[in-house]
Design an enzyme around this catalytic site. Sequence first.
Site, PDB file in Angstrom:
ATOM      1  N   GLY A  15      46.660  21.223  17.921  1.00  0.00           N
ATOM      2  CA  GLY A  15      46.788  22.230  19.223  1.00  0.00           C
ATOM      3  C   GLY A  15      47.580  21.786  20.077  1.00  0.00           C
ATOM      4  O   GLY A  15      48.491  20.727  19.984  1.00  0.00           O
ATOM      5  N   GLY A  16      47.991  22.349  21.118  1.00  0.00           N
ATOM      6  CA  GLY A  16      49.086  22.143  22.229  1.00  0.00           C
ATOM      7  C   GLY A  16      49.043  20.679  22.881  1.00  0.00           C
ATOM      8  O   GLY A  16      49.903  19.987  22.467  1.00  0.00           O
ATOM      9  N   ASP A  97      37.926  34.126  27.940  1.00  0.00           N
ATOM     10  CA  ASP A  97      37.889  34.694  29.125  1.00  0.00           C
ATOM     11  C   ASP A  97      37.559  36.057  29.638  1.00  0.00           C
ATOM     12  O   ASP A  97      37.990  36.822  28.861  1.00  0.00           O
ATOM     13  CB  ASP A  97      39.332  34.386  30.078  1.00  0.00           C
ATOM     14  CG  ASP A  97      39.797  33.031  29.969  1.00  0.00           C
ATOM     15  OD1 ASP A  97      38.890  32.054  29.516  1.00  0.00           O
ATOM     16  OD2 ASP A  97      40.966  32.824  30.330  1.00  0.00           O
ATOM     17  N   GLN A 150      36.465  28.946  37.952  1.00  0.00           N
ATOM     18  CA  GLN A 150      37.797  29.754  37.751  1.00  0.00           C
ATOM     19  C   GLN A 150      37.424  31.123  37.626  1.00  0.00           C
ATOM     20  O   GLN A 150      36.346  31.415  36.597  1.00  0.00           O
ATOM     21  CB  GLN A 150      38.559  29.216  36.626  1.00  0.00           C
ATOM     22  CG  GLN A 150      40.009  30.106  36.436  1.00  0.00           C
ATOM     23  CD  GLN A 150      40.813  30.676  37.292  1.00  0.00           C
ATOM     24  OE1 GLN A 150      41.057  29.651  38.329  1.00  0.00           O
ATOM     25  NE2 GLN A 150      41.196  31.757  37.515  1.00  0.00           N
ATOM     26  N   TYR A 156      33.877  28.674  30.110  1.00  0.00           N
ATOM     27  CA  TYR A 156      34.623  27.522  29.829  1.00  0.00           C
ATOM     28  C   TYR A 156      34.480  26.562  31.018  1.00  0.00           C
ATOM     29  O   TYR A 156      34.211  25.424  30.751  1.00  0.00           O
ATOM     30  CB  TYR A 156      35.853  28.230  30.082  1.00  0.00           C
ATOM     31  CG  TYR A 156      37.364  27.294  29.849  1.00  0.00           C
ATOM     32  CD1 TYR A 156      37.469  26.914  28.495  1.00  0.00           C
ATOM     33  CD2 TYR A 156      37.796  26.531  30.945  1.00  0.00           C
ATOM     34  CE1 TYR A 156      38.525  25.957  28.251  1.00  0.00           C
ATOM     35  CE2 TYR A 156      38.808  25.861  30.570  1.00  0.00           C
ATOM     36  CZ  TYR A 156      39.214  25.362  29.147  1.00  0.00           C
ATOM     37  OH  TYR A 156      40.316  24.609  29.110  1.00  0.00           O
ATOM     38  N   PRO A 186      42.896  18.296  32.518  1.00  0.00           N
ATOM     39  CA  PRO A 186      44.042  18.736  32.666  1.00  0.00           C
ATOM     40  C   PRO A 186      44.262  20.023  33.605  1.00  0.00           C
ATOM     41  O   PRO A 186      43.192  20.574  33.858  1.00  0.00           O
ATOM     42  CB  PRO A 186      44.842  19.165  31.426  1.00  0.00           C
ATOM     43  CG  PRO A 186      43.739  18.562  30.505  1.00  0.00           C
ATOM     44  CD  PRO A 186      42.479  18.179  31.182  1.00  0.00           C
TER      45      PRO A 186
END
Length: 249
Positions: A15-16, A97, A150, A156, A186
Amino acid sequence: MTTSARVALVTGGIGGIGTAICQRLASDGYSVVANHHPSEQEAATAWKNDRKGAGFEIDTIAGDVSSFDDCAKMIAALKESHGPVSVLVNCAGITRDSTFKKMENSSWRAVIDVNLSSVFNITRNVWEDMLAASYGRIVNISSVNGQRGQFGQSNYAAAKAGMHGVTMSLAQEGAAKGITVNTVSPGYIETPMTLAMRDDVREAIVATVPMRRMGRPEEIASAVAFLVSDDNSYVTGINLQVNGGLFVH
Ligand code: CAA
């Protein structure tokens, strides 16, 4: 033991953020294995070839981190082919999300299983080898949103906050046994995961980052590289924030 002998497993390694971590640890001399989901076999083969083209020798291994049995089989196979895991980076993660009002049970479960239960599924299967070796380095890749919450990420945020709970507990269990366990959290990093957000929502969040930019995957990789290196012998149980000042705690 030299670092070249150390086997580093990075879940979600193609992944990223995972890719940057794999490349950094390979550069630092570890024998790196990138885990990917079994459904990503084709992508993983292409990823491995691309890395080779760029000068990185990184192996890949399939395994569904949300399944304890799959993880047990994957770690056994990895031990057979490469030896026991000395460095583990739990980086596999997904988002589903939605506002809580619209959140489906399946979205809650998927995120908890892949982002949080994976930490148990993988770590439980390498922990005893680390104890036997009196050496281990574990880094859990959490998120700023596990610290501050968030809008639209109750699943999440719950999983990411839970990861640090595991970190703090295992740090205490491993401290006298040569094992360090830390979290890296992060902020908003340039990856396919953040690119998948609605542009206006992402831009509004990034506008609130004191550094006025998203982070780069390499900036996460360097934090991980420090925590697992011989330069770090005394830091354990921490949550290292790499978020451009988005949340200061
Ligand atoms: N605070 C308060 N209210 C908010 C809000 C916020 N932050 N954001 C939106 N709202 C309000 C809106 O104004 C709107 O109000 P009205 O109904 O009164 O008009 C209502 O909430 C609905 O908002 P949306 O139109 O955004 O709702 P949606 O259903 O279209 O989208 C969502 C929901 C997809 C979850 C969207 O809000 C979203 O993308 N949120 C951000 C999620 C996020 O940050 N994801 C990070 C992914 S990357 C990652 O996770 C990596 C990492 O670790 C950082």
